[in-house]
Scaffold this motif. Structure first.
Motif, PDB file in Angstrom:
ATOM      1  N   THR A  31       7.236  57.872  88.183  1.00 37.38           N
ATOM      2  CA  THR A  31       8.275  58.713  87.374  1.00 37.38           C
ATOM      3  C   THR A  31       8.952  59.979  88.279  1.00 37.38           C
ATOM      4  O   THR A  31       9.938  60.167  88.386  1.00 37.38           O
ATOM      5  N   PHE A  32       7.812  60.646  88.580  1.00 36.19           N
ATOM      6  CA  PHE A  32       8.271  61.849  89.543  1.00 36.19           C
ATOM      7  C   PHE A  32       8.807  61.220  90.849  1.00 36.19           C
ATOM      8  O   PHE A  32       9.998  62.024  91.191  1.00 36.19           O
ATOM      9  N   VAL A 265      14.266  64.619  74.598  1.00 40.49           N
ATOM     10  CA  VAL A 265      13.739  63.367  74.550  1.00 40.49           C
ATOM     11  C   VAL A 265      14.718  62.145  74.203  1.00 40.49           C
ATOM     12  O   VAL A 265      14.902  60.984  74.897  1.00 40.49           O
ATOM     13  N   ILE A 268      16.620  61.413  77.408  1.00 38.85           N
ATOM     14  CA  ILE A 268      15.782  60.620  78.303  1.00 38.85           C
ATOM     15  C   ILE A 268      15.816  59.076  77.816  1.00 38.85           C
ATOM     16  O   ILE A 268      16.070  58.254  78.639  1.00 38.85           O
ATOM     17  N   ALA A 284      16.914  59.677  83.492  1.00 37.37           N
ATOM     18  CA  ALA A 284      15.742  59.925  82.556  1.00 37.37           C
ATOM     19  C   ALA A 284      14.501  60.485  83.079  1.00 37.37           C
ATOM     20  O   ALA A 284      13.958  61.485  82.606  1.00 37.37           O
ATOM     21  N   ALA A 285      14.264  60.045  84.450  1.00 38.02           N
ATOM     22  CA  ALA A 285      13.023  60.678  84.985  1.00 38.02           C
ATOM     23  C   ALA A 285      13.272  62.112  85.446  1.00 38.02           C
ATOM     24  O   ALA A 285      12.527  63.087  84.971  1.00 38.02           O
ATOM     25  N   ALA A 288      12.802  63.703  82.367  1.00 36.89           N
ATOM     26  CA  ALA A 288      11.221  63.836  81.986  1.00 36.89           C
ATOM     27  C   ALA A 288      10.440  64.959  82.611  1.00 36.89           C
ATOM     28  O   ALA A 288       9.710  65.600  82.119  1.00 36.89           O
ATOM     29  N   VAL A 289      10.910  65.228  84.010  1.00 37.61           N
ATOM     30  CA  VAL A 289      10.327  66.109  84.745  1.00 37.61           C
ATOM     31  C   VAL A 289      10.475  67.739  84.134  1.00 37.61           C
ATOM     32  O   VAL A 289       9.802  68.368  84.184  1.00 37.61           O
ATOM     33  N   PHE A 292       8.464  67.990  81.431  1.00 34.78           N
ATOM     34  CA  PHE A 292       7.108  68.432  81.709  1.00 34.78           C
ATOM     35  C   PHE A 292       6.894  69.758  82.334  1.00 34.78           C
ATOM     36  O   PHE A 292       5.806  70.548  81.936  1.00 34.78           O
TER      37      PHE A 292
ATOM     38  N   PRO B 150       3.860  64.986  78.715  1.00 36.82           N
ATOM     39  CA  PRO B 150       4.621  64.178  78.028  1.00 36.82           C
ATOM     40  C   PRO B 150       4.771  62.595  78.380  1.00 36.82           C
ATOM     41  O   PRO B 150       4.856  62.227  79.162  1.00 36.82           O
ATOM     42  N   GLU B 152       6.874  60.525  77.708  1.00 34.99           N
ATOM     43  CA  GLU B 152       8.146  60.230  78.329  1.00 34.99           C
ATOM     44  C   GLU B 152       8.060  59.821  80.096  1.00 34.99           C
ATOM     45  O   GLU B 152       8.720  58.886  80.391  1.00 34.99           O
ATOM     46  N   MET B 153       7.140  60.594  80.633  1.00 34.36           N
ATOM     47  CA  MET B 153       6.893  60.463  81.933  1.00 34.36           C
ATOM     48  C   MET B 153       6.276  59.041  82.027  1.00 34.36           C
ATOM     49  O   MET B 153       6.737  58.264  83.132  1.00 34.36           O
ATOM     50  N   ILE B 156       9.128  56.136  81.127  1.00 37.19           N
ATOM     51  CA  ILE B 156       9.934  55.380  82.118  1.00 37.19           C
ATOM     52  C   ILE B 156       9.626  54.507  83.096  1.00 37.19           C
ATOM     53  O   ILE B 156       9.949  53.269  83.167  1.00 37.19           O
ATOM     54  N   THR B 157       8.233  54.677  83.633  1.00 35.46           N
ATOM     55  CA  THR B 157       7.805  53.528  84.648  1.00 35.46           C
ATOM     56  C   THR B 157       7.190  52.425  83.791  1.00 35.46           C
ATOM     57  O   THR B 157       7.340  51.341  84.369  1.00 35.46           O
TER      58      THR B 157
END
Lengths: 312, 320
Positions: A31-32, A265, A268, A284-285, A288-289, A292, B150, B152-153, B156-157
Motif C-alpha cells: 500500500t505504501f 477513512v 479511503i 486511497a493509499a 491511508a498513509v 498512518f 491502521p 485501511e493500509m 487496500i492491498t
C-alpha cells in the motif's frame, strides 16, 4: 535439544507467519508503494511510474490538471481531514470527562452496581450501523428528539431535506460520544476499583471532603488510565466511519458531488469503491498513509508520556 | 465493666443548641443518604440515555408508521400484536432482506473466521510463550508493531489480492465470497498477545512434569495448556465473533453478489418502502424491525457471556 526446539517452534509459527505475511506485512509495504504510483491500475498492476502527485493531489498542493475527469480527490483536504479533526477534538474530551464522572459515581454505589456497570457497557457490543439507524430515526424531522424538546419540524440528519452540515455534525458527535463511552467507563471503573482503600481511609481521617478526595487523590491515582484512554480515543476517533454510514447512509445528499460529511477513512473506502467503476486505489493509499502518520504521531506521544507518568 | 457503662452514657457537649455526637452522627447519616440519592439519580439518568436507543429500536418496531412519525415514545397498545406481526413479516419477506439467508451467511463467516483464528492463535501463542527459538523477541516486537498500523493500509492491498484471485466479482460464488470475507481476518496479533500472557502464567513445572510423563509438546499444549486457559479462549472467541458480526467496511467492499450478503450490509442497503398513491414511501418501522433482528442475537450472546466479554475488554485496556 535447543536445535530441535528451534525448528519445532517455527512449525508452530508457520500458519500465523503465512497469514500475517500475506494479509498484514505485505499489504502494508504494498500500500505504501501504491501511494507513490501514478495512475495505478489495481487489476493489472500497471502504472506510469513513481510520483508524489497522489499526495499533492489529495492534500491540495498539486494543481489539478485540466481535463482530468471529475474526481473526489480534493475532498480529502476540503472535507475528510477537517471533519475528522473536528469530530475527534470535540467528542474525545467530552466523552472522557463524561466517562470519568460516570465511573466515579458508579464507584460510590454498592446496590445494583453490577447491573449499572452492565448497562453502561451495552453499547460496546452493538452494531454501529444498526444503532446509527436508530439515532437517525430519533433525530428525524418528525422524530422523538424534536418531540421531547418541542423543537417542531427540524431535520437533523437528512442533508438533502433541510438539515445542514452543522446539524449533521452535532448528531454525529453525540453518536460518537455514545459509542465511545462503554470502553472508557469499563477501564476507568476497573482502575478505580483497584485503588487501595488506604487512600480513602487516610483522606477520611483528615476529614477531607468527598469531592476533594475525588479531585485531589483519586484523579491523580488513575491518571495513567486517563492518558491511555485519551490517546487511544484520539486514534479510534481518527478512524471514524461506521457511525457516519449508520446515521446518514451513503447517499445523504441530493447532490452526489458534494461529500461534506467525509472522514479520512470514509474517503479511503470511497476511493477504493470508486465512482462509475473507476477505482482510485492510489489516492486511497495516499490517504491511508496520511492516516498512518497521524496515528503514529499519537502513538509516539503515548509511549513517551506513558514512560514518564506510569507509577506502580 | 463499669468504665464501659460510663463511656456508653457519655455525652459530648458541643457548644450550640442540640449539638451532641448523636445528633452529629444523625446529621451525617442523613447527609450521606441525600448524597447517595443524588448519585443514584445521576446514574439512572445516564443509564436511561445509554438504554434509550435500544428501547426505541424495539419500541419503534412495535409501532405503526404514523405513530413513529409523530415522535411517540410508547407504542400504542391497541392492536399491538397485529402491528408487530405485520412489521416483522413484511421485514423478513422483503426480497433484499432474506433474514434466514443473511443470518446463515453471517454465522458461517463469523464461526469460521473465529475458529480458524483461534487455532492459529493457540499455536503461535504457545511458541511465543513456551518454546525457545532464535529471533523470538524481534519477531514478537514486529507482530506488536503491526497493531498500531491502521487497517485501511491492509484493506487496500487485500482488496487487490482478493480481486486478482477472482474472489471479488459480480458472479462470485459462495465459497469465493466466504474466503474473501474470512482470509484477511485469520491473523490477529492482539489475541496472540492476550493468549501468550495467559500461557506464560501457567507454571513451567507442569511442562517439566509432562516431559517426565513422556508427553510431547503437542500433547502438552492440547491436554494441559488449552484446558487451563479456557476462560481466555472463550473471551477471545466471543470478542472475535462480535467483531466479525458487526463488521461493515470489508464486507461492503468484497460482497458484490447480493446472494451471499451478510446482515449489517443488507440492513443498511435495503430500503423498506411501500407504494402509496403511486409514490414509494420509506417504512421506518420495518427498518427498525430489521435492526432488532440484527442486534438481538448479539445482545443475547452478551447477556450469556457478559463476564468473559467485560473481562477481555478490561484486559485489552490495561495492556497500554
Amino acid at each position: 535439544m535447543e536445535r530441535k526446539n528451534n525448528y519445532k517452534a517455527w512449525l508452530y509459527l508457520a500458519p500465523i507467519l503465512i497469514f500475517i505475511f500475506l494479509f498484514t506485512i505485505f499489504p502494508i509495504i504494498n500500500t505504501f508503494i501504491i501511494s507513490f504510483l501514478k495512475n495505478y491500475n489495481y487489476a493489472t498492476g500497471a502504472n506510469e511510474g513513481f510520483t508524489f502527485e497522489n499526495y499533492g493531489l489529495i492534500l491540495g498542493i498539486t494543481e489539478r490538471i485540466p481535463g482530468v475527469s471529475e474526481s473526489k480527490m480534493l475532498d480529502f483536504i476540503r472535507y475528510a481531514l477537517p471533519n475528522t479533526l473536528l469530530i475527534t477534538f470535540v467528542s474525545v474530551p467530552i466523552s472522557v470527562i463524561l466517562a470519568l464522572v460516570i465511573s466515579i459515581l458508579l464507584n460510590k454505589i454498592k446496590v445494583l452496581h453490577d447491573l449499572f456497570q452492565t448497562i453502561f457497557f451495552l453499547p460496546y457490543v452493538t452494531n454501529t450501523i444498526a444503532v446509527g439507524m436508530v439515532f437517525a430515526i430519533i433525530f428525524s424531522n418528525t422524530g422523538l428528539f424534536n418531540n421531547i424538546f418541542g423543537l417542531g419540524n427540524v431535520n437533523w440528519v437528512q442533508e438533502g431535506l433541510g438539515s445542514t452540515w452543522g446539524k449533521c455534525m452535532f448528531v454525529l458527535c453525540l453518536y460518537v460520544i455514545w459509542t465511545g463511552l462503554p470502553f472508557k467507563i469499563l477501564i476507568f471503573s476497573s482502575a478505580l476499583h483497584n485503588i487501595d482503600q488506604q487512600y480513602y481511609d487516610a483522606a477520611r481521617i483528615d476529614a477531607t471532603p468527598k469531592w476533594k478526595t475525588d479531585l485531589k487523590i483519586v484523579l491523580p491515582l488513575i491518571s495513567p488510565q486517563i492518558l491511555y484512554i485519551t490517546i487511544t480515543s484520539f486514534i479510534t476517533g481518527f478512524k471514524e466511519y461506521n457511525a457516519i454510514i449508520g446515521l446518514f447512509n451513503r447517499s445523504y445528499t441530493i447532490n452526489p458531488n458534494v461529500h461534506d460529511l467525509y472522514t479520512v477513512v470514509y474517503y479511503i473506502y470511497d476511493q477504493i469503491q470508486g465512482t462509475n467503476g473507476t477505482r482510485h486505489l492510489e489516492y486511497a493509499a495516499a490517504g491511508a498513509v496520511v492516516l498512518f502518520v497521524i496515528i503514529l504521531i499519537f502513538t509516539l506521544i503515548q509511549m513517551k508520556v506513558a514512560k514518564k507518568r506510569v507509577h506502580y | 465493666m463499669k468504665e464501659l457503662e460510663i463511656t456508653t452514657h457519655l455525652t459530648l457537649i458541643v457548644p450550640g443548641k442540640n449539638r451532641s455526637v448523636k445528633n452529629a452522627e444523625k446529621r451525617d447519616k442523613i447527609l450521606h443518604g441525600i448524597f447517595l440519592a443524588i448519585v443514584y439519580i445521576f446514574i439512572i439518568i445516564f443509564a436511561f440515555v445509554v438504554l434509550l436507543p435500544f428501547y426505541y429500536m424495539i419500541a419503534a418496531s412495535f409501532m405503526v408508521e404514523d405513530q413513529l412519525n409523530s415522535g411517540a415514545f410508547f407504542p400504542s397498545l391497541a392492536n399491538i400484536f397485529e402491528t408487530i406481526a405485520n412489521n416483522y413479516t413484511h421485514t423478513i419477506s422483503n426480497p433484499s432482506f432474506p433474514y434466514g439467508e443473511l443470518l446463515l451467511n453471517t454465522l458461517i463467516v463469523g464461526i469460521v473466521t473465529t475458529a480458524s483464528s483461534l487455532l492459529v492463535t493457540i499455536l503461535s501463542a504457545f511458541a511465543f510463550a513456551k518454546l525457545h527459538f532464535k529471533g523470538k523477541e524481534v519477531l514478537f516486537t514486529i507482530f506488536l508493531a503491526t497493531m498500531m498500523i491502521p487497517g485501511e493500509m491492509m484493506a487496500i492491498t487485500n482488496f487487490t489480492t482478493m480481486a486478482n484471485l477472482g474472489f471479488v466479482s459480480a458472479d462470485q460464488n459462495r465459497l469465493q465470497t466466504y474466503l474473501a470475507l474470512i482470509l484477511p481476518f485469520v491473523s490477529n496479533v492482539f489475541y496472540i498477545y492476550l493468549l501468550r500472557q495467559t500461557f506464560m502464567q501457567i507454571p513451567n513445572e507442569l511442562y517439566l512434569a509432562s516431559k517426565v510423563d513422556g508427553k510431547s509438546d503437542w500433547q502438552y499444549l492440547w491436554k494441559v495448556m488449552v484446558p487451563l486457559s479456557s476462560s481466555t479462549l472463550i473471551t477471545i472467541f466471543i470478542m472475535n465473533f462480535i467483531e466479525s458480526w458487526n463488521s461493515y467496511v470489508w464486507p461492503n467492499l468484497v460482497i458484490l453478489n447480493d446472494d451471499y450478503n451478510v446482515l449489517s450490509i443488507a440492513l443498511r442497503s435495503t430500503t423498506f418502502q411501500v407504494l402509496e398513491h403511486e409514490v414509494w414511501r420509506p417504512v421506518y418501522t420495518q427498518q427498525m424491525a430489521a435492526t432488532v433482528l440484527t442486534t438481538v442475537p448479539l445482545l443475547l450472546l452478551f447477556i450469556f457471556f457478559r463476564k468473559y466479554i467485560m473481562r477481555g475488554v478490561e484486559r485489552a485496556g490495561i495492556k497500554g
